[in-house]
Design a protein around this motif. Sequence first.
Motif, PDB file in Angstrom:
ATOM      1  N   PRO A  50     -19.928   8.688   8.121  1.00 57.83           N
ATOM      2  CA  PRO A  50     -21.100   9.089   9.517  1.00 57.83           C
ATOM      3  C   PRO A  50     -20.641   7.883  10.589  1.00 57.83           C
ATOM      4  N   HIS A  51     -20.631   7.386  10.192  1.00 60.56           N
ATOM      5  CA  HIS A  51     -19.926   5.792  10.970  1.00 60.56           C
ATOM      6  C   HIS A  51     -18.825   5.230  10.981  1.00 60.56           C
ATOM      7  N   PRO A  52     -17.925   4.844  11.581  1.00 61.81           N
ATOM      8  CA  PRO A  52     -16.725   4.906  11.344  1.00 61.81           C
ATOM      9  C   PRO A  52     -16.673   3.429  11.297  1.00 61.81           C
ATOM     10  N   GLU A  53     -17.702   2.751  11.767  1.00 64.26           N
ATOM     11  CA  GLU A  53     -18.121   1.262  11.834  1.00 64.26           C
ATOM     12  C   GLU A  53     -18.507   0.801   9.990  1.00 64.26           C
ATOM     13  N   HIS A  54     -19.189   1.779   9.032  1.00 62.48           N
ATOM     14  CA  HIS A  54     -19.518   1.629   8.040  1.00 62.48           C
ATOM     15  C   HIS A  54     -18.141   1.680   7.320  1.00 62.48           C
ATOM     16  N   GLY A  55     -17.163   2.281   8.027  1.00 58.84           N
ATOM     17  CA  GLY A  55     -15.963   2.102   7.116  1.00 58.84           C
ATOM     18  C   GLY A  55     -15.150   0.629   6.950  1.00 58.84           C
ATOM     19  N   TYR A  56     -15.656   0.412   7.685  1.00 53.97           N
ATOM     20  CA  TYR A  56     -15.015  -1.321   8.374  1.00 53.97           C
ATOM     21  C   TYR A  56     -14.987  -1.990   7.155  1.00 53.97           C
ATOM     22  N   ARG A  57     -15.522  -1.812   6.094  1.00 51.25           N
ATOM     23  CA  ARG A  57     -15.663  -2.936   5.112  1.00 51.25           C
ATOM     24  C   ARG A  57     -14.373  -2.486   3.670  1.00 51.25           C
TER      25      ARG A  57
ATOM     26  N   LEU B 146     -11.589  -3.919   5.081  1.00 50.42           N
ATOM     27  CA  LEU B 146     -11.293  -5.161   4.942  1.00 50.42           C
ATOM     28  C   LEU B 146     -10.984  -5.472   3.181  1.00 50.42           C
ATOM     29  N   GLY B 147     -11.684  -5.162   2.955  1.00 44.44           N
ATOM     30  CA  GLY B 147     -11.271  -5.383   1.017  1.00 44.44           C
ATOM     31  C   GLY B 147      -9.548  -4.289   0.835  1.00 44.44           C
ATOM     32  N   LEU B 148      -9.721  -3.243   1.113  1.00 40.86           N
ATOM     33  CA  LEU B 148      -8.008  -2.666   1.063  1.00 40.86           C
ATOM     34  C   LEU B 148      -6.972  -3.839   1.924  1.00 40.86           C
ATOM     35  N   LEU B 149      -7.275  -4.763   2.916  1.00 36.20           N
ATOM     36  CA  LEU B 149      -6.567  -5.817   2.951  1.00 36.20           C
ATOM     37  C   LEU B 149      -6.414  -6.819   2.629  1.00 36.20           C
ATOM     38  N   ASN B 150      -7.281  -7.236   1.895  1.00 32.51           N
ATOM     39  CA  ASN B 150      -7.638  -8.415   0.853  1.00 32.51           C
ATOM     40  C   ASN B 150      -6.960  -8.008  -0.447  1.00 32.51           C
ATOM     41  N   LEU B 151      -7.008  -7.050  -1.021  1.00 32.42           N
ATOM     42  CA  LEU B 151      -5.980  -6.423  -2.372  1.00 32.42           C
ATOM     43  C   LEU B 151      -4.265  -6.830  -1.612  1.00 32.42           C
ATOM     44  N   SER B 152      -4.263  -6.648  -0.900  1.00 27.82           N
ATOM     45  CA  SER B 152      -2.642  -6.868  -0.512  1.00 27.82           C
ATOM     46  C   SER B 152      -2.258  -8.402  -0.379  1.00 27.82           C
ATOM     47  N   ARG B 153      -3.169  -9.344  -0.749  1.00 34.18           N
ATOM     48  CA  ARG B 153      -2.728 -10.551  -0.723  1.00 34.18           C
ATOM     49  C   ARG B 153      -2.339 -10.794  -2.813  1.00 34.18           C
ATOM     50  N   ARG B 154      -3.749 -10.239  -3.260  1.00 33.68           N
ATOM     51  CA  ARG B 154      -3.201 -10.455  -4.864  1.00 33.68           C
ATOM     52  C   ARG B 154      -1.550  -9.650  -5.000  1.00 33.68           C
ATOM     53  N   TYR B 155      -2.402  -8.374  -4.265  1.00 30.25           N
ATOM     54  CA  TYR B 155      -1.153  -7.816  -5.685  1.00 30.25           C
ATOM     55  C   TYR B 155       0.425  -6.867  -4.108  1.00 30.25           C
ATOM     56  N   SER B 156       1.111  -6.613  -5.126  1.00 33.48           N
ATOM     57  CA  SER B 156       2.236  -6.191  -3.671  1.00 33.48           C
ATOM     58  C   SER B 156       2.425  -4.691  -3.317  1.00 33.48           C
ATOM     59  N   ARG B 157       3.091  -4.951  -1.938  1.00 30.46           N
ATOM     60  CA  ARG B 157       3.097  -3.596  -1.555  1.00 30.46           C
ATOM     61  C   ARG B 157       2.700  -2.189  -1.858  1.00 30.46           C
ATOM     62  N   ASP B 158       3.847  -2.866  -2.631  1.00 31.40           N
ATOM     63  CA  ASP B 158       4.685  -1.194  -3.982  1.00 31.40           C
ATOM     64  C   ASP B 158       3.117  -0.776  -4.282  1.00 31.40           C
ATOM     65  N   ARG B 159       2.703  -1.845  -4.867  1.00 30.66           N
ATOM     66  CA  ARG B 159       1.490  -1.321  -6.016  1.00 30.66           C
ATOM     67  C   ARG B 159       0.413  -0.872  -5.153  1.00 30.66           C
ATOM     68  N   LEU B 160       0.083  -1.003  -4.261  1.00 30.81           N
ATOM     69  CA  LEU B 160      -1.003  -0.667  -3.288  1.00 30.81           C
ATOM     70  C   LEU B 160      -0.773   0.445  -2.714  1.00 30.81           C
ATOM     71  N   GLU B 161       0.566   0.925  -2.546  1.00 34.56           N
ATOM     72  CA  GLU B 161       0.562   1.834  -2.297  1.00 34.56           C
ATOM     73  C   GLU B 161      -0.062   3.160  -3.191  1.00 34.56           C
ATOM     74  N   GLN B 162       1.067   2.810  -4.408  1.00 37.70           N
ATOM     75  CA  GLN B 162       0.662   3.928  -5.471  1.00 37.70           C
ATOM     76  C   GLN B 162      -0.849   3.481  -5.891  1.00 37.70           C
ATOM     77  N   ALA B 163      -1.309   3.151  -5.561  1.00 40.25           N
ATOM     78  CA  ALA B 163      -2.542   2.480  -6.435  1.00 40.25           C
ATOM     79  C   ALA B 163      -3.439   3.863  -5.323  1.00 40.25           C
TER      80      ALA B 163
END
Length: 90
Positions: free
Chosen positions: A10-17, A20-37
């Motif tokens: 309902p408010h875009p601010e609620h999706g920020y967290r 940020l979690g998706l950005l943190n996943l990019s540290r553990r997994y490759s870009r290709d794997r994250l895109e496929q997931a």
Amino acid sequence: MVQRQLKDRPHPEHGYRSCLGLLNLSRRYSRDRLEQACARALSINSASYQSITLILKQGLDQLPLPLAEEESELADLPVHTNVRGPRYYH
């Protein structure tokens, strides 16, 4: 995926967290794997951070995407002029 996270709330601010979690996943997994997931999560209409992490942990991102229900149903039908398929009955 980020657009979907921001749009579904309902408010875009609620999706920020989640973003940020998706950005943190990019540290553990490759870009290709994250895109496929993310593509798999969107294809099953389950675009949440938790779904994406489970897809990555279970390695489902490395499997081919499932066919759409309609395509798989039609693939099982015999080829015949009398077979109408599921769209006929809607």
